[in-house]
Every structure is written in C-alpha cells, then in structure tokens.
Design a protein around this motif. Structure first.
Motif, mmCIF file in Angstrom:
data_model
loop_
_atom_site.group_PDB
_atom_site.id
_atom_site.type_symbol
_atom_site.label_atom_id
_atom_site.label_comp_id
_atom_site.label_asym_id
_atom_site.label_seq_id
_atom_site.Cartn_x
_atom_site.Cartn_y
_atom_site.Cartn_z
ATOM 1 N N TYR A 20 0.827 -1.207 0.000
ATOM 2 C CA TYR A 20 0.000 0.000 0.000
ATOM 3 C C TYR A 20 0.863 1.259 0.000
ATOM 4 C CZ TYR A 20 -2.988 3.749 1.657
ATOM 5 O OH TYR A 20 -3.629 4.952 1.794
ATOM 6 N N PHE A 40 -8.617 5.014 -0.792
ATOM 7 C CA PHE A 40 -8.556 3.564 -0.620
ATOM 8 C C PHE A 40 -8.427 3.150 0.846
ATOM 9 C CE2 PHE A 40 -5.999 -0.341 -0.238
ATOM 10 C CZ PHE A 40 -6.915 -1.242 -0.764
ATOM 11 N N HIS A 43 -11.757 2.743 2.350
ATOM 12 C CA HIS A 43 -12.423 1.601 1.713
ATOM 13 C C HIS A 43 -11.888 0.285 2.275
ATOM 14 C CE1 HIS A 43 -14.019 -0.941 -1.538
ATOM 15 N NE2 HIS A 43 -12.830 -1.498 -1.571
ATOM 16 N N ALA A 44 -10.564 0.206 2.453
ATOM 17 C CA ALA A 44 -9.958 -1.026 2.966
ATOM 18 C C ALA A 44 -10.399 -1.321 4.398
ATOM 19 C CB ALA A 44 -8.437 -0.928 2.886
ATOM 20 N N TRP A 48 -11.797 -4.792 3.603
ATOM 21 C CA TRP A 48 -10.647 -5.652 3.332
ATOM 22 C C TRP A 48 -10.829 -7.084 3.832
ATOM 23 C CZ3 TRP A 48 -7.196 -5.712 -0.172
ATOM 24 C CH2 TRP A 48 -6.169 -6.662 -0.100
ATOM 25 N N VAL A 51 -12.442 -8.949 1.131
ATOM 26 C CA VAL A 51 -11.531 -9.120 -0.006
ATOM 27 C C VAL A 51 -10.505 -10.208 0.301
ATOM 28 C CG1 VAL A 51 -9.744 -7.984 -1.390
ATOM 29 C CG2 VAL A 51 -11.831 -6.737 -0.807
ATOM 30 N N GLN A 86 -7.376 -0.854 -5.574
ATOM 31 C CA GLN A 86 -7.355 -2.106 -4.802
ATOM 32 C C GLN A 86 -6.555 -3.177 -5.533
ATOM 33 O OE1 GLN A 86 -10.820 -3.642 -2.508
ATOM 34 N NE2 GLN A 86 -10.891 -5.204 -4.114
ATOM 35 N N ASP A 87 -6.737 -3.282 -6.837
ATOM 36 C CA ASP A 87 -5.990 -4.276 -7.601
ATOM 37 C C ASP A 87 -4.524 -3.899 -7.711
ATOM 38 O OD1 ASP A 87 -8.000 -6.197 -8.173
ATOM 39 O OD2 ASP A 87 -8.877 -4.827 -9.635
#
Length: 416
Positions: A20, A40, A43-44, A48, A51, A86-87
């Motif tokens: 990251y 991000f 969001h994580a 996460w 994910v 994210q990718d």
C-alpha cells in the motif's frame, strides 16, 4: 518448485502495508471504479476482510482495467492499462513475494525493472562493449510486446517455481482481466498491460528465456524490458544474428519482431534507452531525445495555454529536473548546450506574448527597470519570435533573472 503457502505470504500484514505504501507513493490516476489512492484507506478498513477471504478461497475477481492511449514519441499510440487502486495494491503485494523467487536466476544482462539496476547501468555496459571493439549493434524491436505476451507460455514459466494454486489462479485472473476503453469492455486472451504493477516482473519472467539463449550463444548484449541490443564486431555477423534471433523469438516466444524498426548499424547512429554512444565511448543524448525535449518546450511555453504562471513554472521545473537527472550521465553535452539558448528564447517569447499589448509590455518593462532606450525598442512591430532574441529582451529577461524565477535549463542543475 515452491510448495509453501504463497498466498499466505502475499496476504501477510507487513507485505500488504508495504504494498500500500508503494502504491500510495506512486500516486497514479483512478481506475474504472473512480477510487483515488487517498480514498482507498477508508475503503480497505470497511471491506478488506471480505476481499482477503475471497483471495484465500480463490473467488476474488479483479476489476476491469481502464484503457488509456498515449502518443508514442516515434508516432502512433501506446495503450496503457490502469487497474483499480485495490488491484494495484494486490498486484504490488504479489510482485513483492514473487520477485525474490525469480530475481536470483535472472540474467546479469537484464536491467529493466530490477532492484539495484537502472537504465544508466545498461548504457554503461553498452559503452564498454563499444570500447572493446564491438562497434556494430543489432537492435531488436519486438512488436507490441506487452500486448502480445502469450498467457499459456507465461503461466507455464511461473508454475515451474510456484505451486500455490490460489496464487497461480490470481495471476491468471489478472492476465485475463478485461479492459474498459471508450465505454466498451474488451476481453483479453493475451498480453500483460503496461500500467499494471505485476507487468514489469512478468515481462522479465517471459523474456528470461531469450536472455538465456543469448548467453548460451556467448553474445554481448543488454536488455531493458523489451528493448534489446546486441553488440558484434561486423555488420555481416550482425545481419546473421538478426535473422537467426527473429526466427527464434517467433518460434519460442510467439512474438513478432518489427523488421521495419529492427536492424544493424553503428551505435553512434542509433539510440539505446534515449542515448547515443559515440565511437570514442562518450555518451550523448540521442537526436530523438533532443527532439522530444523540443516538443516539451514548445508545449510548456505556449502562451495560448491558459494556466497560472506559478503552475507553469512548477510543471517546467518537475519536467526539466527529471530530464536532467536522466541525461546528466552524458559526457558529450554539446547538443544540450546548443538547445539552452533556444529554450530561453521560448521563455522570453512566452512573457512577451503574456504581456498582451503595447501598454502591457511597457508596464512590464518599467516594473523590470528597463532602460529608456529599451522602452523605445518595445514599440516596434517586430515578430515575437524574432523579438525574443533581441538585445532588449535578453537584457531585461537575462539568464540570471530567469533562474531567479525558477526558469531553469539543464546546465543550471549541473551547478546546483
């Protein structure tokens, strides 16, 4: 064969945090989902755990890649693929675990996208080949390399060292992730898009077989990603080598050699990574590199583009400082020095046009403490490009004043 739990290493907290931080430092544009690097983190925190579970079970599906076309310096376009943030983090985490597995066996002649190696190292070795008497170079241009990498060949090479099925599946999913361009979703059956953080490592894995073939033939070569040059002692041997390797690359790598851009010639007549190597071993910027610098000067000092002067200066400083950092290794700088007066002339032309009209120009000259005879010269009807070279404007906007305003040219960095 690596039989340990590779996915566990990829998803370790330390590896993900490091990935990251790398993505955050690189910044970069949002992908298809529009999420920025700064957004991000939040969001994580929320998603996460979900994910990570999908990654562990092999049910994670990468997002579509945003396709962006940029002009090539030699003409045409190059298509970049920008994954979602994210990718990008996941790809970086995968690359950090795969790199120590493959790096030790990569060729000493490979310089691109490798830790502790640079384009400058490659050019230095190329110079040594020239000084040793190998003054003919075989330049191999692979057509659309990143777009035409064969997935089956690449995954077979990776699976020789990686046995973790979830990791292999994830890499395959990233290779096949579709590209969204101009509102259309395109399926991908080959290629590894430039812009993906896994692509540089995958390129080196793919082309390592070529390195090994060149080593087995005892050749003197340098490879930086898909930029390959081989140094030989005669034109005839170079022609034989080009023909033989064209066939080998087609047969073993399923790639096409662009015969229009490949060839055999003298190092001082061509270019390698933007440089030209002279017969005496001195390194100079290639003519194409100086031409691209000219294009940037015309673009950045175009008075018709309406952006604040402070932003223009910052943009120019970032560009020219990066340019100099790359080309400062040149021992022959005559071409650079000859351009510097031309660069400053464009700057002076920009200011003259930015002052708009006769009264605006007189006011600007007064603020700059111009002499009375300079004020008289300002009322003439000389064209702006010619006037930018006039003693009047060169005195009022002299080199010292331009430097004080942050309007640097390459030699300014050589003295800092």
């Amino acid at each position: 064969m690596l039989n340990e739990n590779l996915m566990g290493s990829i998803l370790s907290g330390d590896n993900l945090r490091s990935a990251y931080e790398r993505v955050k430092a690189n910044k970069g544009a949002p992908g298809v989902d529009g999420m920025s690097v700064d957004d991000f983190a939040g969001h994580a925190q929320r998603h996460w755990s979900t994910v990570a579970e999908k990654l562990k079970t092999g049910t994670y599906q990468p997002g579509a890649i945003r396709g962006v076309s940029i002009p090539k310096p030699q003409g045409g376009e190059r298509r970049l693929g920008i994954p979602n943030v994210q990718d990008r983090v996941i790809q970086q985490a995968v690359a950090q675990v795969l790199s120590p597995i493959f790096e030790p066996e990569f060729s000493e002649h490979s310089y691109g996208y490798r830790p502790g190696r640079s384009a400058h190292d490659a050019v230095g070795v190329a110079r040594d080949y020239v000084l040793s008497g190998k003054t003919w170079v075989v330049d191999i241009d692979i057509s659309a390399f990143f777009d035409e990498v064969n997935h089956d060949i690449l995954l077979a090479k990776i699976s020789k060292k990686v046995s973790d099925k979830q990791a292999l599946r994830l890499i395959g999913d990233y290779l096949r992730a579709p590209i969204r361009s101009e509102g259309r979703l395109e399926k991908r059956r080959q290629g590894t898009p430039q812009g993906g953080l896994l692509s540089p490592l995958l390129a080196n894995i793919y082309l390592d077989a070529l390195d090994k073939e060149l080593e087995q033939r005892g050749l003197s070569f340098c490879r930086y990603a898909d930029d390959i040059v081989i140094f030989v002692g005669s034109e005839r041997s170079g022609e034989r080598m080009l023909s033989s390797l064209t066939d080998w690359i087609t047969k073993h790598l399923k790639l096409r050699v662009n015969l229009a851009k490949s060839g055999v010639g003298r190092p001082w007549n061509g270019k390698f990574l933007g440089f030209r190597i002279n017969s005496d071993g001195r390194i100079a910027p290639a003519e194409a590199s100086l031409d691209r610098l000219k294009e940037q000067v015309r673009s950045q000092w175009n008075a018709q583009e309406s952006i604040p002067l402070e932003d223009r200066i910052k943009r120019w400083q970032d560009y020219i400082r990066g340019w100099w950092n790359y080309f400062s290794v040149c021992q022959q700088r005559r071409g650079i020095r000859l351009l510097e007066c031309w660069i400053r002339r464009h700057m002076r032309k920009y200011f003259w046009q930015r002052w708009h009209n006769r009264q605006g120009r007189l006011n600007a000259l007064i603020r700059l403490k111009a002499k009375p005879y300079h004020l008289k010269q300002a009322s003439g009807s000389v064209g702006t490009w010619r006037l930018a070279r006039s003693p009047m404007l060169q005195t009022v906007l002299n080199n010292t004043r331009l430097r004080q305003w942050g309007l640097f040219v390459p030699s300014d960095f050589a003295t800092l």
